[in-house]
Design a protein around this motif. Structure first.
Motif, PDB file in Angstrom:
ATOM      1  N   TRP A 172      -0.264   2.141  12.664  1.00 10.83           N
ATOM      2  CA  TRP A 172      -0.112   0.811  13.201  1.00 10.83           C
ATOM      3  C   TRP A 172       0.654  -0.087  12.251  1.00 10.83           C
ATOM      4  CZ3 TRP A 172      -3.267  -3.969  13.221  1.00 10.83           C
ATOM      5  CH2 TRP A 172      -2.955  -4.744  14.327  1.00 10.83           C
ATOM      6  N   ARG A 178       3.550   8.106   7.490  1.00  7.81           N
ATOM      7  CA  ARG A 178       4.173   8.534   6.242  1.00  7.81           C
ATOM      8  C   ARG A 178       3.051   8.966   5.312  1.00  7.81           C
ATOM      9  NH1 ARG A 178       6.806   4.012   4.548  1.00  7.81           N
ATOM     10  NH2 ARG A 178       8.090   4.042   6.414  1.00  7.81           N
ATOM     11  N   SER A 180       2.785   9.404   2.109  1.00 10.44           N
ATOM     12  CA  SER A 180       2.526   8.641   0.889  1.00 10.44           C
ATOM     13  C   SER A 180       1.703   7.400   1.220  1.00 10.44           C
ATOM     14  CB  SER A 180       3.850   8.231   0.237  1.00 10.44           C
ATOM     15  OG  SER A 180       4.635   7.508   1.158  1.00 10.44           O
ATOM     16  N   ARG A 181       2.054   6.760   2.329  1.00 10.01           N
ATOM     17  CA  ARG A 181       1.336   5.567   2.756  1.00 10.01           C
ATOM     18  C   ARG A 181      -0.110   5.921   3.107  1.00 10.01           C
ATOM     19  NH1 ARG A 181       3.444   0.306   3.837  1.00 10.01           N
ATOM     20  NH2 ARG A 181       1.783  -0.859   4.793  1.00 10.01           N
TER      21      ARG A 181
ATOM     22  N   VAL C  65       1.394  -6.625   4.212  1.00 17.91           N
ATOM     23  CA  VAL C  65       2.139  -5.641   5.002  1.00 17.91           C
ATOM     24  C   VAL C  65       3.617  -5.745   4.698  1.00 17.91           C
ATOM     25  CG1 VAL C  65       2.684  -4.862   7.332  1.00 17.91           C
ATOM     26  CG2 VAL C  65       0.397  -5.689   6.816  1.00 17.91           C
ATOM     27  N   THR C  68       4.369  -4.413   0.970  1.00 18.43           N
ATOM     28  CA  THR C  68       4.136  -3.011   0.623  1.00 18.43           C
ATOM     29  C   THR C  68       5.158  -2.078   1.249  1.00 18.43           C
ATOM     30  OG1 THR C  68       2.515  -2.895   2.393  1.00 18.43           O
ATOM     31  CG2 THR C  68       1.663  -3.186   0.162  1.00 18.43           C
ATOM     32  N   ASN C  69       5.762  -2.471   2.378  1.00 15.02           N
ATOM     33  CA  ASN C  69       6.687  -1.532   3.018  1.00 15.02           C
ATOM     34  C   ASN C  69       7.836  -1.111   2.105  1.00 15.02           C
ATOM     35  OD1 ASN C  69       7.507  -0.001   5.445  1.00 15.02           O
ATOM     36  ND2 ASN C  69       9.292  -1.339   5.272  1.00 15.02           N
ATOM     37  N   PHE C  72       6.974   1.603  -0.338  1.00 12.92           N
ATOM     38  CA  PHE C  72       6.770   2.978   0.117  1.00 12.92           C
ATOM     39  C   PHE C  72       8.013   3.553   0.768  1.00 12.92           C
ATOM     40  CE2 PHE C  72       2.395   1.552  -0.191  1.00 12.92           C
ATOM     41  CZ  PHE C  72       1.821   2.645  -0.804  1.00 12.92           C
ATOM     42  N   SER C  73       8.854   2.701   1.312  1.00  9.55           N
ATOM     43  CA  SER C  73      10.010   3.177   2.059  1.00  9.55           C
ATOM     44  C   SER C  73      11.280   2.811   1.287  1.00  9.55           C
ATOM     45  CB  SER C  73      10.004   2.509   3.438  1.00  9.55           C
ATOM     46  OG  SER C  73      11.278   2.646   4.003  1.00  9.55           O
ATOM     47  N   TYR C  95      12.342  -4.826   7.382  1.00 12.08           N
ATOM     48  CA  TYR C  95      11.518  -4.031   8.277  1.00 12.08           C
ATOM     49  C   TYR C  95      10.031  -4.356   8.021  1.00 12.08           C
ATOM     50  CZ  TYR C  95       9.617  -0.103  10.895  1.00 12.08           C
ATOM     51  OH  TYR C  95       8.931   0.659  11.781  1.00 12.08           O
ATOM     52  N   LEU C  99       7.356  -5.669  10.662  1.00  5.68           N
ATOM     53  CA  LEU C  99       6.054  -5.020  10.867  1.00  5.68           C
ATOM     54  C   LEU C  99       4.928  -6.022  10.711  1.00  5.68           C
ATOM     55  CD1 LEU C  99       6.028  -1.591   9.033  1.00  5.68           C
ATOM     56  CD2 LEU C  99       5.573  -2.053  11.441  1.00  5.68           C
ATOM     57  N   VAL C 103       2.067  -6.924  13.316  1.00  4.80           N
ATOM     58  CA  VAL C 103       0.629  -6.736  13.064  1.00  4.80           C
ATOM     59  C   VAL C 103      -0.125  -8.056  13.210  1.00  4.80           C
ATOM     60  CG1 VAL C 103      -1.059  -6.212  11.271  1.00  4.80           C
ATOM     61  CG2 VAL C 103       0.897  -4.705  11.635  1.00  4.80           C
ATOM     62  N   LEU C 107      -2.780  -9.255  16.046  1.00  3.47           N
ATOM     63  CA  LEU C 107      -4.130  -9.709  15.663  1.00  3.47           C
ATOM     64  C   LEU C 107      -4.429 -11.090  16.236  1.00  3.47           C
ATOM     65  CD1 LEU C 107      -4.565  -8.537  11.976  1.00  3.47           C
ATOM     66  CD2 LEU C 107      -5.763  -7.727  14.007  1.00  3.47           C
TER      67      LEU C 107
END
Lengths: 224, 554, 293
Positions: A172, A178, A180-181, C65, C68-69, C72-73, C95, C99, C103, C107
């Motif tokens: 979500w 992914r 790693s996530r 959110v 952190t993207n 990781f990406s 991105y 996201l 989110v 919510l």
């Protein structure tokens, strides 16, 4: 007929949704697809209840067990992670069968979220808790025999619940899966997972027997 | 025409030695109001449930039950309505309107028909005001009225009620009975009511059926019940359960028509004894002795912003007395008791137990050899699967040496008359037995002060007498008892002093005779009959004694 | 928010389902931004109290959110800087923002949903599909408050017997478990009485149950329903026709400014404002009525 429906849903419809969804929406709508899968997975048991000739007592038993597990969730809100829902679902399944367990679990999710808030996560919780009831129902014979196995089952299902819900969190919040996530989410939620698993063990070890005894007494007294 | 008829009906529960019902032949006329009574365990509930095929217990049944000339089992669903004892557990859904519609939904009626009947029924019973509420937010009286209305939605021809008012307070119970009478009078509906509180229902019944040990003892118009019982046995236990007017009449062995209501009883007394003055009874001295429990100017509210429930409540309870705390609904009685039990802390003021403030008792010392509370619902006391295990738990908590536990338990069980029940599951006991069992558990903590919350709720006249004797025995041994109650009859008989609580404070504390003599409305039925002649006659026995004294002077 | 909450449950439910579908299906920056802003507005209208606390919850979540993207990406072609030898790219950052908007938007709308779709509305809709299950749910909802009250009574009764003592963690857990175990017996015994009361009122008599409710579908519901379908159709149709394609990786695509895209943005905006506008309309009607008197 009933078996056909469940077989159809489980074997054909769910994979069809996954594959179709992936093809149609260029594999970007995992959250949505997984939501559909969770809903569909609950369908067979729901349909069986709807079509079946279950009497007033069975319905009310499920309602009462659902309310009790939600009560458990509410009673223990001050202690984070300590939620006897899974344990009660397992105990219900042991005495009254996997289907009753599934329904208790799934409905506990809906009912408790009237307090804690509904959202797209509701079907996931429904499925996760329900699924644990179903499994406990399948394994009821060995689980009833050994307290150790029961405790193990509690620990595993506690962990499994966390793992399943974390999959949902990643799908979500990330728009895709992914690894790693996912691992990062697992690490951050590890303390909760641990408390959750441990609390299930504590609950089942301390109260597995008495509560099973109570449920069995009801079973014989009222012929459920 | 008989709507319901049984022919030589007998019933035995599986595995039971004695039959629950034996050769009951009963005929209920269409449109009649019949009251079924008898001591606990006489087979009332079994009989009523057998009339309702869906609820009939499993067991061995002989004899026939005919409903409108046909076997009862073939009646259409809903033709026989059934209302049970507990208002709470009969409600199925979460909204009032849905509860009303539930029965008709089951019959598969079209939505428009349901809508119409729901509206009609709701207005007949005055439910409009709380029609859209949650069932959970209703009072006990409203809940039971809702249960009644929901059953009547099905348009039954016969309405069966199994002790419907036993869990209600007196005002709600009177309202409920009034609703029943209205249904019977205005709709001509046949009513069959099992009840142990007979004061209100006895006069309005057409017929009264008395059951004893599974047999139908008599089935007569109410006025004929007492004479018949007297002819069976002059000291028949059922006589104690009849309305006050009947009890006074039978104490006098006066003959003539038996009065049923307070009004008739009053006329009966005034016709005979008008103008006979009696010397006032000896003044009851307030009990002397050390103060066991001292409530000093206590103020309390539940939330910071909510109104005060207690406003400067002060009360001194003497050691070894039995004090009844009376008052209407919402006067703060239960709150006061919870504060005396140390479960809630007063916002202002303090409570002293044997001269020490409650909060200075630490680590559970308050509840060992000191103070105990018997809650309103005895089921909240049990947590184990046998009574023995429950009592054992208490002994363990009291640190009784294991060797002495069995003896102590036996002794307590024998004293309360529950020795034969020790192996049973607490929930399999009857209401009266549950209460005794709960009392046994509470008494094992060896308290000097015993607090009781509505001890007479849901128990019949016989159990009530037993309780009153038991409490006397306890106070004689030096225990102090404080009971919160709605039951003026019980207070008049059992209490050494009565206190009246209103709007969060105590308005009067006196021995029962003076206390009730000063009240106009809030007093016993016997006193309401006799107060024109002898103000301080409070119980039936006292009125009868006055009558006898008056006879001598005439 | 009396007017919006007064609509027929089927209408309200359709509205939320369509809204969440668009939110989760069309990760388009404009649509997401609109959903976020309008979600916040609707929530503010619905639940006036606790707004400060909500900001304290949603803002950090949004940042979490979003930030952190890119950690990781590492997709994307425009590196902003390097962290531990990994590039943090502009595309990944944007991105992440999208996201986060999705989110938090979802919510917020869920919060609005919880405010409007009370349990009785949910049960009504659910009951039309699965009557038995809905009955079970209704019973569970009815039991729960009664159970909570009884649990409190039990724990106080136990406390007054000195059996609920101790304030350590272990004691507290043990006490609560004892209460819960006692509740199991109590609740099931009572449940059997409830079952008797169900049977006494013809449950299981073999007839097909009807599904009664107080809700009526009125003309106003029809109007709202038509409006929401029309407005939601625009972005969905535009997306199906490919007029709302937007990609972040490997590089950001251009934002569409075609007429179709503008229509979609406008329609979606109106769609999101429907509850607020409905409220305003009702307020106006009310004021006119009052003036006439």
């Amino acid at each position: 007929m009933k078996k056909w429906i469940s077989a159809f849903v489980l074997c054909l419809l769910i994979p069809a949704v996954v594959v179709g969804g992936a093809l149609l929406f260029s594999a970007k709508r995992y959250a949505w697809i997984s939501l559909c899968v969770a809903c569909l997975a609950c369908l067979p048991v729901f349909l069986r209840l709807e079509r079946g000739q279950s009497g007033a007592r069975r319905l009310i038993l499920i309602a009462a067990m659902t309310a009790l597990s939600v009560l458990g969730r509410i009673l223990f809100t001050p202690l984070p992670g300590f939620k006897p829902v899974t344990a009660l679902v397992i105990l219900t399944a042991l005495t009254f069968g996997g289907e009753a367990g599934f329904l208790t679990g799934a409905l506990s999710a809906v009912v408790s979220n009237f307090w804690f808030g509904q959202g797209p996560w509701t079907p996931f919780q429904m499925f996760s808790w329900g699924f644990m009831g179903l499994i406990a129902g399948w394994l009821s014979a060995p689980l009833k025999r050994s307290r150790l196995l029961l405790a193990l089952c509690g620990a595993l299902s506690g962990a499994l619940y966390s793992l399943l819900m974390d999959v949902w969190t990643v799908l979500w919040a990330d728009g895709g899966f992914r690894l790693s996530r996912y691992l990062a989410v697992l690490v951050t939620s590890a303390p909760f997972t641990l408390v959750y698993a441990a609390s299930n063990v504590v609950f089942l070890l301390l109260f597995g027997k008495p509560i099973t005894k109570i449920l069995e007494r009801m079973q014989t007294k009222y012929g459920l | 025409m008989a709507l319901l008829q049984t022919e030589n009906l007998s019933f035995r529960y599986p595995g039971a030695e004695k039959a629950a019902l034996q050769g009951v032949s009963l005929s209920i006329e269409a449109g009649s109001f019949t009251v079924v009574c008898g001591p606990s365990g006489c087979g009332k509930t079994t009989l009523l449930r057998l009339f309702k095929p869906e609820l009939a217990p499993a067991g061995e049944q002989t004899g026939r039950i005919l409903f409108a000339g046909e076997p009862a089992a073939s009646a259409r669903p809903g033709a026989i309505g059934f209302v049970q004892q507990n208002p709470d557990s009969q409600i199925v859904t979460d909204k009032v309107w849905h509860e009303l519609a539930f029965g008709l939904e089951n019959l598969g009626l079209p939505v428009e028909t349901i809508r119409r009947r729901v509206g009609e029924t709701a207005s007949f019973f005055g439910i409009q005001g709380w029609f859209r509420q949650k069932t959970d937010e209703l009072s006990g009286g409203q809940k039971q009225l809702l249960n009644l209305a929901a059953v009547l939605m099905m348009q039954p021809r016969l309405l069966i009620l199994d002790e419907p008012t036993s869990q209600l307070d007196p005002i709600a119970a009177a309202d409920f009975i009034a609703a029943l009478q209205k249904i019977n009078r205005e709709l001509g509906l046949t009513v069959l009511l099992a009840e142990h509180r007979l004061e209100e229902v006895f006069p309005i019944a057409d017929r009264v059926a008395v059951l004893q040990e599974g047999r139908l003892l008599l089935h007569e118009p109410p006025r004929a019940v007492a004479p018949k019982l007297l002819s069976i046995s002059p000291d028949h236990p059922m006589l104690h359960a009849l309305p006050s007017a009947v009890r006074v009449w039978r104490h006098l062995a006066a003959g003539g028509a038996c009065p049923l209501t307070v009004r008739e009883g009053r006329r009966f007394l005034e016709e005979r004894y008008a103008g006979v003055a009696l010397p006032p009874p000896p003044v009851e001295a307030p009990p002397a002795g050390a103060c066991a429990l001292d409530v000093k100017n206590v103020w309390f509210r539940y939330e910071k912003e909510s109104p005060d429930v207690l406003r400067g409540l002060s009360l001194r309870v003497t050691r070894g007395e039995m004090l009844c705390l009376l008052g209407g609904n919402g006067a703060g009685k239960t709150t006061a008791l919870q504060i005396m039990a140390g479960l809630d802390r007063p916002v202002r003021g303090k409570v002293l137990l044997h001269g020490r403030e409650l909060k200075t008792y630490r680590g559970g010392a308050l509840y060992r050899h000191n103070l105990a509370l018997l809650p309103q619902n005895p089921q909240t006391v049990f947590v184990k699967d046998t009574l023995r295990a429950d009592l054992n738990e208490m002994l363990a908590a009291m640190e009784t040496p294991p060797a002495e536990r069995a003896g102590r338990m036996e002794q307590m069980a024998k004293e309360l008359g529950i020795a034969h029940l020790l192996a049973a599951h607490p929930y399999d006991l009857s209401g009266g037995e549950q209460q005794k069992a709960a009392l046994a558990k509470v008494l094992l903590s060896d308290p000097t002060v015993l607090l009781l919350d509505e001890p007479t709720k849901g128990i019949d006249a016989f159990a009530k007498r037993g309780l009153s004797e038991l409490l006397r025995a306890l106070t004689r041994r030096g225990m102090t008892v404080v009971a919160v109650t709605h039951d003026v009859e019980f207070a008049a008989e059992a209490a050494d002093r009565c206190a009246f609580l209103f709007d969060g404070e105590i308005l009067s504390v006196e021995p029962p005779r003076n206390f009730f003599a000063e009240n106009n409305f809030y007093t016993t039925a016997a006193n309401r009959m006799a107060r024109g002649l002898w103000k301080t006659a409070v119980t039936c026995e006292q009125v009868a004694a006055c009558c006898r004294a008056a006879e001598e002077r005439l | 928010m009396k007017a919006f909450a007064g609509l027929h449950p089927a209408v309200t439910m359709t509205y939320f389902v369509l809204l969440l579908t668009v939110c989760m299906f069309l990760p388009h920056p404009v649509l997401q931004g609109q959903a976020l802003v309008c979600g916040a507005l609707t929530c503010a209208l619905l639940c006036r109290r606790g707004a400060a606390r909500d900001v304290g919850f949603y803002l950090p979540l949004f940042l979490l959110v979003a930030v952190t993207n890119p950690l990781f990406s590492h997709n994307g072609v425009t590196p902003l800087f390097f962290l531990n030898g990994n590039p943090v790219t502009l595309e990944a950052l944007l991105y992440g923002l999208s996201l986060a908007a999705m989110v938090v938007g979802v919510l917020l709308w869920c919060k609005a949903y919880n405010e409007v779709m009370t349990s009785d509305k949910f049960l009504y809709l659910f009951g039309a599909v699965t009557p038995k299950l809905s009955l079970v749910l209704s019973m569970a909802l009815r039991f729960l408050p009664a159970y909570r009250r009884q649990a409190r009574r039990v724990s106080r009764a136990q406390k007054a017997m000195g059996l609920y003592a101790g304030s350590s963690m272990v004691c507290r857990v043990k006490n609560r478990l004892r209460v819960l175990a006692a509740m199991v017996t109590w609740s099931l015994e009572n449940a059997m009485e409830t079952a008797a009361s169900m049977k006494a009122r013809g449950y299981g008599s073999g007839k097909r149950r009807t599904h009664f409710s107080l809700f009526r579908f009125r003309p106003a519901d029809g109007a709202f329903f038509a409006a929401l379908l029309l407005l939601a159709a625009a972005p969905l149709a535009a997306a199906a026709a490919g007029a709302l394609n937007f990609t972040y990786y490997p590089r950001l695509s251009q934002l569409q400014t075609t007429p179709a895209a503008w229509v979609a943005y406008a329609a979606y905006g109106l769609f999101l404002l429907l509850p607020a506008m409905w409220e305003a309309k009702e307020a106006l009607v009310w004021r006119c009525c009052k003036r006439k008197i």
